[in-house]
Design a protein around this motif. Structure first.
Motif, PDB file in Angstrom:
ATOM      1  N   PRO A  40      32.794  33.663  37.973  1.00  0.00           N
ATOM      2  CA  PRO A  40      33.876  34.537  37.286  1.00  0.00           C
ATOM      3  C   PRO A  40      33.632  35.487  36.643  1.00  0.00           C
ATOM      4  O   PRO A  40      32.485  35.416  35.886  1.00  0.00           O
ATOM      5  CB  PRO A  40      34.862  33.240  36.731  1.00  0.00           C
ATOM      6  CG  PRO A  40      33.857  32.344  36.298  1.00  0.00           C
ATOM      7  CD  PRO A  40      32.813  32.350  37.048  1.00  0.00           C
ATOM      8  N   THR A  41      34.470  36.719  36.319  1.00  0.00           N
ATOM      9  CA  THR A  41      34.237  37.668  35.592  1.00  0.00           C
ATOM     10  C   THR A  41      35.274  37.595  34.580  1.00  0.00           C
ATOM     11  O   THR A  41      36.616  37.046  34.822  1.00  0.00           O
ATOM     12  CB  THR A  41      34.102  39.225  36.244  1.00  0.00           C
ATOM     13  OG1 THR A  41      35.468  39.260  36.947  1.00  0.00           O
ATOM     14  CG2 THR A  41      33.024  39.273  37.389  1.00  0.00           C
ATOM     15  N   CYS A  42      35.094  38.502  33.457  1.00  0.00           N
ATOM     16  CA  CYS A  42      36.172  38.527  32.499  1.00  0.00           C
ATOM     17  C   CYS A  42      37.474  39.271  33.272  1.00  0.00           C
ATOM     18  O   CYS A  42      38.606  38.869  32.710  1.00  0.00           O
ATOM     19  CB  CYS A  42      35.781  39.486  31.356  1.00  0.00           C
ATOM     20  SG  CYS A  42      34.791  38.604  30.431  1.00  0.00           S
ATOM     21  N   ILE A  43      37.331  40.285  34.100  1.00  0.00           N
ATOM     22  CA  ILE A  43      38.500  40.965  34.560  1.00  0.00           C
ATOM     23  C   ILE A  43      39.359  39.916  35.529  1.00  0.00           C
ATOM     24  O   ILE A  43      40.654  39.867  35.232  1.00  0.00           O
ATOM     25  CB  ILE A  43      38.015  41.859  35.396  1.00  0.00           C
ATOM     26  CG1 ILE A  43      37.506  43.367  34.660  1.00  0.00           C
ATOM     27  CG2 ILE A  43      39.143  42.666  36.273  1.00  0.00           C
ATOM     28  CD1 ILE A  43      36.646  43.286  33.899  1.00  0.00           C
ATOM     29  N   GLU A  44      38.663  39.150  36.239  1.00  0.00           N
ATOM     30  CA  GLU A  44      39.289  38.136  37.010  1.00  0.00           C
ATOM     31  C   GLU A  44      40.018  37.026  36.139  1.00  0.00           C
ATOM     32  O   GLU A  44      41.144  36.722  36.469  1.00  0.00           O
ATOM     33  CB  GLU A  44      38.347  37.352  37.908  1.00  0.00           C
ATOM     34  CG  GLU A  44      37.742  38.272  39.075  1.00  0.00           C
ATOM     35  CD  GLU A  44      36.549  37.512  39.767  1.00  0.00           C
ATOM     36  OE1 GLU A  44      36.405  37.987  40.710  1.00  0.00           O
ATOM     37  OE2 GLU A  44      35.971  36.666  39.375  1.00  0.00           O
ATOM     38  N   ILE A  45      39.363  36.744  35.133  1.00  0.00           N
ATOM     39  CA  ILE A  45      40.086  35.746  34.353  1.00  0.00           C
ATOM     40  C   ILE A  45      41.321  36.401  33.608  1.00  0.00           C
ATOM     41  O   ILE A  45      42.421  35.757  33.511  1.00  0.00           O
ATOM     42  CB  ILE A  45      39.120  35.184  33.171  1.00  0.00           C
ATOM     43  CG1 ILE A  45      38.066  34.338  33.846  1.00  0.00           C
ATOM     44  CG2 ILE A  45      39.673  34.370  31.868  1.00  0.00           C
ATOM     45  CD1 ILE A  45      37.056  34.058  32.850  1.00  0.00           C
ATOM     46  N   SER A  46      41.125  37.748  33.344  1.00  0.00           N
ATOM     47  CA  SER A  46      42.303  38.529  32.816  1.00  0.00           C
ATOM     48  C   SER A  46      43.406  38.559  33.494  1.00  0.00           C
ATOM     49  O   SER A  46      44.733  38.420  33.215  1.00  0.00           O
ATOM     50  CB  SER A  46      41.709  39.839  32.278  1.00  0.00           C
ATOM     51  OG  SER A  46      42.934  40.641  31.919  1.00  0.00           O
ATOM     52  N   ASP A  47      43.181  38.905  34.972  1.00  0.00           N
ATOM     53  CA  ASP A  47      44.212  38.678  35.898  1.00  0.00           C
ATOM     54  C   ASP A  47      44.699  37.526  36.108  1.00  0.00           C
ATOM     55  O   ASP A  47      46.230  37.547  36.482  1.00  0.00           O
ATOM     56  CB  ASP A  47      43.703  39.342  37.186  1.00  0.00           C
ATOM     57  CG  ASP A  47      43.230  40.937  37.179  1.00  0.00           C
ATOM     58  OD1 ASP A  47      43.582  41.463  36.150  1.00  0.00           O
ATOM     59  OD2 ASP A  47      42.244  41.208  38.106  1.00  0.00           O
ATOM     60  N   CYS A  48      44.254  36.430  35.906  1.00  0.00           N
ATOM     61  CA  CYS A  48      44.868  35.001  35.967  1.00  0.00           C
ATOM     62  C   CYS A  48      45.858  34.830  34.580  1.00  0.00           C
ATOM     63  O   CYS A  48      46.776  34.181  35.333  1.00  0.00           O
ATOM     64  CB  CYS A  48      43.870  34.116  36.175  1.00  0.00           C
ATOM     65  SG  CYS A  48      42.647  34.030  37.620  1.00  0.00           S
ATOM     66  N   CYS A  49      45.345  35.282  33.924  1.00  0.00           N
ATOM     67  CA  CYS A  49      46.051  35.177  32.614  1.00  0.00           C
ATOM     68  C   CYS A  49      47.385  35.957  32.864  1.00  0.00           C
ATOM     69  O   CYS A  49      48.535  35.554  32.363  1.00  0.00           O
ATOM     70  CB  CYS A  49      45.324  35.624  31.263  1.00  0.00           C
ATOM     71  SG  CYS A  49      43.966  34.420  30.912  1.00  0.00           S
ATOM     72  N   ALA A  50      47.448  37.221  33.358  1.00  0.00           N
ATOM     73  CA  ALA A  50      48.579  38.100  33.546  1.00  0.00           C
ATOM     74  C   ALA A  50      49.297  37.321  34.492  1.00  0.00           C
ATOM     75  O   ALA A  50      50.565  37.421  34.403  1.00  0.00           O
ATOM     76  CB  ALA A  50      48.146  39.477  33.887  1.00  0.00           C
ATOM     77  N   HIS A  51      48.787  36.804  35.624  1.00  0.00           N
ATOM     78  CA  HIS A  51      49.463  35.992  36.531  1.00  0.00           C
ATOM     79  C   HIS A  51      50.238  34.828  36.060  1.00  0.00           C
ATOM     80  O   HIS A  51      51.410  34.603  36.345  1.00  0.00           O
ATOM     81  CB  HIS A  51      48.548  35.678  37.684  1.00  0.00           C
ATOM     82  CG  HIS A  51      49.268  34.851  39.094  1.00  0.00           C
ATOM     83  ND1 HIS A  51      50.234  35.537  39.786  1.00  0.00           N
ATOM     84  CD2 HIS A  51      49.426  33.393  38.965  1.00  0.00           C
ATOM     85  CE1 HIS A  51      50.702  34.424  40.532  1.00  0.00           C
ATOM     86  NE2 HIS A  51      50.236  33.394  40.188  1.00  0.00           N
ATOM     87  N   LEU A  52      49.715  34.248  35.196  1.00  0.00           N
ATOM     88  CA  LEU A  52      50.272  32.957  34.459  1.00  0.00           C
ATOM     89  C   LEU A  52      51.263  33.354  33.254  1.00  0.00           C
ATOM     90  O   LEU A  52      51.855  32.536  32.464  1.00  0.00           O
ATOM     91  CB  LEU A  52      49.128  32.098  33.823  1.00  0.00           C
ATOM     92  CG  LEU A  52      48.433  31.506  34.956  1.00  0.00           C
ATOM     93  CD1 LEU A  52      47.194  30.640  34.216  1.00  0.00           C
ATOM     94  CD2 LEU A  52      48.888  30.661  35.592  1.00  0.00           C
ATOM     95  N   LYS A  53      51.538  34.710  33.196  1.00  0.00           N
ATOM     96  CA  LYS A  53      52.196  35.337  32.086  1.00  0.00           C
ATOM     97  C   LYS A  53      52.054  34.862  30.655  1.00  0.00           C
ATOM     98  O   LYS A  53      52.608  34.688  29.814  1.00  0.00           O
ATOM     99  CB  LYS A  53      53.938  34.964  32.376  1.00  0.00           C
ATOM    100  CG  LYS A  53      54.321  35.756  33.597  1.00  0.00           C
ATOM    101  CD  LYS A  53      55.683  35.198  33.862  1.00  0.00           C
ATOM    102  CE  LYS A  53      56.367  35.973  35.246  1.00  0.00           C
ATOM    103  NZ  LYS A  53      55.444  35.581  36.411  1.00  0.00           N
ATOM    104  N   LEU A  54      50.555  34.844  30.590  1.00  0.00           N
ATOM    105  CA  LEU A  54      50.158  34.588  29.302  1.00  0.00           C
ATOM    106  C   LEU A  54      49.628  35.981  28.262  1.00  0.00           C
ATOM    107  O   LEU A  54      48.898  36.973  28.955  1.00  0.00           O
ATOM    108  CB  LEU A  54      48.834  33.483  29.258  1.00  0.00           C
ATOM    109  CG  LEU A  54      49.391  32.217  29.735  1.00  0.00           C
ATOM    110  CD1 LEU A  54      47.986  31.398  29.773  1.00  0.00           C
ATOM    111  CD2 LEU A  54      49.851  31.568  28.432  1.00  0.00           C
TER     112      LEU A  54
END
Length: 136
Positions: A40-54
């Motif tokens: 995984p990359t930081c950008i992918e993790i960031s996008d997941c956090c945005a999807h989870l509304k965190l």
């Protein structure tokens, strides 16, 4: 803004290594390999956090201590200042890592990469120099 930076320091940190199925527990993986995702990359993790509304922030200038070549980490706010959860479905760091690992394979960047690529890895290896035994 200064107060906001102080609050970010209290947020939890997620390194990409934590959810990488290619790493061992000794190398820093925090969840089971079956639940983890590949590189995984930081950008992918960031996008997941945005999807989870965190609320989250990417820090690309930071490195993972066990492997300083791994650049970047993501800070995530699980709890607000008053102690309430920002997303009631995610209460712990482990739950967050499991959610991220589940979402990353569905990431739009990943779906595009999975198209069949032409395999040009059939090039032969050329050996230069002398080989074999020396004559007496």
């Amino acid at each position: 803004m200064d107060e906001e930076l102080r609050n970010i320091k209290k947020w939890i940190i997620i390194y990409p290594v934590y959810v990488n199925s290619k790493k061992t527990i000794a190398e820093g993986r925090r969840i089971s390999a079956a639940n983890a995702c590949e590189n995984p990359t930081c950008i992918e993790i960031s996008d997941c956090c945005a999807h989870l509304k965190l609320p989250h922030a990417i820090e690309l200038d930071k490195a993972y201590p066990r492997d300083f070549m791994q650049r970047g980490r993501v800070r995530v706010q699980l709890k607000r200042e008053d102690g309430t959860l920002t997303n009631p479905a995610i209460a712990t760091r482990k739950q967050l890592m499991l959610q991220i690992a589940e979402l990353i394979p569905k990431h739009q960047g990943r779906i595009k990469k999975q198209e069949p690529a032409s395999s040009s890895a059939t090039a032969g290896t050329s050996k230069s120099g002398k080989g074999g035994k020396k004559k007496k």
